[in-house]
Motif scaffolding. Structure first.
Motif, PDB file in Angstrom:
ATOM      1  N   HIS A  62       0.831  -1.209   0.000  1.00 15.99           N
ATOM      2  CA  HIS A  62       0.000   0.000   0.000  1.00 15.99           C
ATOM      3  C   HIS A  62       0.863   1.255   0.000  1.00 15.99           C
ATOM      4  CE1 HIS A  62      -4.193  -1.362   0.309  1.00 15.99           C
ATOM      5  NE2 HIS A  62      -3.665  -2.451   0.841  1.00 15.99           N
ATOM      6  N   ARG A  63       1.948   1.245   0.740  1.00 17.84           N
ATOM      7  CA  ARG A  63       2.857   2.397   0.741  1.00 17.84           C
ATOM      8  C   ARG A  63       3.431   2.614  -0.667  1.00 17.84           C
ATOM      9  NH1 ARG A  63       6.671   4.653   4.294  1.00 17.84           N
ATOM     10  NH2 ARG A  63       7.826   6.235   3.144  1.00 17.84           N
ATOM     11  N   PHE A  64       3.885   1.534  -1.289  1.00 17.34           N
ATOM     12  CA  PHE A  64       4.430   1.592  -2.645  1.00 17.34           C
ATOM     13  C   PHE A  64       3.386   2.168  -3.608  1.00 17.34           C
ATOM     14  CE2 PHE A  64       4.962  -0.452  -6.808  1.00 17.34           C
ATOM     15  CZ  PHE A  64       6.317  -0.321  -7.068  1.00 17.34           C
ATOM     16  N   ALA A  65       2.155   1.653  -3.527  1.00 15.97           N
ATOM     17  CA  ALA A  65       1.099   2.078  -4.433  1.00 15.97           C
ATOM     18  C   ALA A  65       0.747   3.544  -4.252  1.00 15.97           C
ATOM     19  CB  ALA A  65      -0.139   1.206  -4.233  1.00 15.97           C
ATOM     20  N   GLU A  66       0.580   3.959  -3.014  1.00 16.56           N
ATOM     21  CA  GLU A  66       0.139   5.338  -2.784  1.00 16.56           C
ATOM     22  C   GLU A  66       1.255   6.344  -3.020  1.00 16.56           C
ATOM     23  OE1 GLU A  66      -2.405   5.954   0.570  1.00 16.56           O
ATOM     24  OE2 GLU A  66      -3.473   4.060   0.250  1.00 16.56           O
ATOM     25  N   ASP A  67       2.513   5.935  -2.847  1.00 15.43           N
ATOM     26  CA  ASP A  67       3.629   6.808  -3.223  1.00 15.43           C
ATOM     27  C   ASP A  67       3.642   7.023  -4.738  1.00 15.43           C
ATOM     28  OD1 ASP A  67       4.422   7.059  -0.603  1.00 15.43           O
ATOM     29  OD2 ASP A  67       6.184   5.760  -0.781  1.00 15.43           O
ATOM     30  N   HIS A  68       3.447   5.956  -5.493  1.00 21.59           N
ATOM     31  CA  HIS A  68       3.409   6.101  -6.959  1.00 21.59           C
ATOM     32  C   HIS A  68       2.186   6.903  -7.392  1.00 21.59           C
ATOM     33  CE1 HIS A  68       6.788   4.009  -8.798  1.00 21.59           C
ATOM     34  NE2 HIS A  68       6.693   3.071  -7.868  1.00 21.59           N
ATOM     35  N   LEU A  69       1.074   6.726  -6.718  1.00 23.16           N
ATOM     36  CA  LEU A  69      -0.115   7.508  -7.055  1.00 23.16           C
ATOM     37  C   LEU A  69       0.139   8.995  -6.826  1.00 23.16           C
ATOM     38  CD1 LEU A  69      -3.069   7.979  -7.759  1.00 23.16           C
ATOM     39  CD2 LEU A  69      -3.670   7.284  -5.428  1.00 23.16           C
ATOM     40  N   ALA A  70       0.768   9.340  -5.718  1.00 23.86           N
ATOM     41  CA  ALA A  70       1.059  10.748  -5.445  1.00 23.86           C
ATOM     42  C   ALA A  70       1.924  11.350  -6.552  1.00 23.86           C
ATOM     43  CB  ALA A  70       1.757  10.878  -4.090  1.00 23.86           C
ATOM     44  N   ALA A  71       2.897  10.580  -7.044  1.00 18.79           N
ATOM     45  CA  ALA A  71       3.738  11.065  -8.137  1.00 18.79           C
ATOM     46  C   ALA A  71       2.916  11.245  -9.412  1.00 18.79           C
ATOM     47  CB  ALA A  71       4.891  10.096  -8.373  1.00 18.79           C
ATOM     48  N   ALA A  72       1.971  10.326  -9.658  1.00 17.87           N
ATOM     49  CA  ALA A  72       1.124  10.433 -10.850  1.00 17.87           C
ATOM     50  C   ALA A  72       0.247  11.681 -10.795  1.00 17.87           C
ATOM     51  CB  ALA A  72       0.262   9.183 -10.986  1.00 17.87           C
ATOM     52  N   VAL A  73      -0.249  12.013  -9.617  1.00 15.77           N
ATOM     53  CA  VAL A  73      -1.077  13.217  -9.466  1.00 15.77           C
ATOM     54  C   VAL A  73      -0.281  14.459  -9.847  1.00 15.77           C
ATOM     55  CG1 VAL A  73      -2.292  14.669  -7.792  1.00 15.77           C
ATOM     56  CG2 VAL A  73      -2.632  12.188  -7.767  1.00 15.77           C
ATOM     57  N   THR A  74       0.999  14.488  -9.481  1.00 14.70           N
ATOM     58  CA  THR A  74       1.824  15.644  -9.853  1.00 14.70           C
ATOM     59  C   THR A  74       2.020  15.731 -11.362  1.00 14.70           C
ATOM     60  OG1 THR A  74       3.976  14.514  -9.679  1.00 14.70           O
ATOM     61  CG2 THR A  74       3.062  15.473  -7.655  1.00 14.70           C
ATOM     62  N   ARG A  75       1.865  14.595 -12.059  1.00 16.41           N
ATOM     63  CA  ARG A  75       1.974  14.592 -13.522  1.00 16.41           C
ATOM     64  C   ARG A  75       0.642  14.914 -14.191  1.00 16.41           C
ATOM     65  NH1 ARG A  75       5.517  10.134 -12.315  1.00 16.41           N
ATOM     66  NH2 ARG A  75       3.799   8.634 -12.496  1.00 16.41           N
ATOM     67  N   GLY A  76      -0.412  15.116 -13.395  1.00 17.96           N
ATOM     68  CA  GLY A  76      -1.690  15.526 -13.955  1.00 17.96           C
ATOM     69  C   GLY A  76      -2.746  14.452 -14.029  1.00 17.96           C
ATOM     70  N   VAL A  77      -2.479  13.243 -13.535  1.00 16.95           N
ATOM     71  CA  VAL A  77      -3.505  12.200 -13.527  1.00 16.95           C
ATOM     72  C   VAL A  77      -4.621  12.624 -12.573  1.00 16.95           C
ATOM     73  CG1 VAL A  77      -4.012   9.808 -12.883  1.00 16.95           C
ATOM     74  CG2 VAL A  77      -1.940  10.348 -14.178  1.00 16.95           C
TER      75      VAL A  77
END
Length: 268
Positions: A62-77
């Motif tokens: 879950h930590r891995f997933a939500e860290d990657h999600l946070a990075a995706a949000v910064t890219r505009g997802v």
């Protein structure tokens, strides 16, 4: 899972997340809603201490997933899709103000979750949508409408799918440029040392008895090749050694150690 019943493995995963908050104080993955949605007092989870291996794997994924999600949000997802949501709480503690969340799960499990949310007094934000899908009998493409790239959180699901259902869902994810996915997968017990193989086979037998058998296994090189053929690149795949080094300060785990993996990939 059996028709008419909520997923029992979804309950087990929720219990591991809640137990991590109690036994390790959320050191790897902090989830302030985990205990509330589970609906059990903290002291009832103290007896889960011996199950540390699976508990820490679930916290790390879950930590891995939500860290990657946070990075995706910064890219505009702008949309997160939680596949096989179970009692996952991300949608109800979402820290990203402009991120929409779509939860996908079997209708029976979704009905159970709505009861748990109501009993726990956890409100459903306006930017959350629930979609009921039986992955083995229905096409996700027929039920899911997206107007742009999305991030798919697909945790605790893949081993329980047939190869066909996995391929169909992965094909949908890979079909739109900009889509990203995190999922976990298991290597075959046949690759494990004798002691771990025995433990995994016993666990596989337990989940099979409750109607949720493990059906699909992958090896890292096999899944990486499949992802690249589908146009999914920027692959990060952490197995036991990678997870131990990143989250548990254990750089001593041999790189070839087989076990559970968590993987992120992005469609260019």
């Amino acid at each position: 899972m059996r028709t008419g019943q909520a997923s029992r493995t979804a309950y087990a995963a929720a219990r591991y997340r809640a137990a991590h908050q109690v036994l390790e104080q959320g050191a790897i993955f902090e989830d302030p809603l985990a205990l509330r949605i589970l609906g059990q007092p903290a002291d009832e989870l103290l007896g889960d201490a011996p199950r540390r291996g699976m508990r820490m794997f679930i916290a790390a994924r879950h930590r891995f997933a939500e860290d990657h999600l946070a990075a995706a949000v910064t890219r505009g997802v702008g949309t997160a899709v939680v596949l096989g949501a179970g009692l996952d709480t991300f949608a109800y503690r979402n820290p990203h103000a402009d991120l929409r969340v779509v939860e996908i799960d079997h209708p029976d499990t979704q009905a159970w979750k709505r009861e748990r949310l109501a009993d726990a007094g956890i409100g459903v934000p306006a930017n959350v949508r629930h979609v009921g899908v039986d992955f083995e009998r229905e096409s996700l493409a027929d039920r899911l409408e997206l107007d742009g790239p999305a991030f798919f959180l697909w945790l605790g699901v893949v081993p329980y799918l047939t190869a066909g259902a996995f391929a169909q869902t992965l094909g949908l994810i890979a079909g739109r440029p900009g889509n990203e996915v995190v999922f976990d997968y298991a290597q075959s017990p046949e690759r494990m040392p004798a002691g771990r193989r025995t433990a995994l086979e016993a666990r596989a037998a337990r989940v099979a008895r409750i109607g949720e058998p493990w059906l699909t296994f992958f090896e890292p090189e096999e899944i990486a090749a499949d992802l690249r053929v589908r146009g999914l690149h920027e692959i990060e795949d952490l197995g036991p050694a990678g997870l131990a080094a990143r989250y548990f300060n254990r750089p001593d785990v041999p790189p070839e150690t087989p076990g559970g993996h968590v993987l992120h990939a992005r469609r260019r």
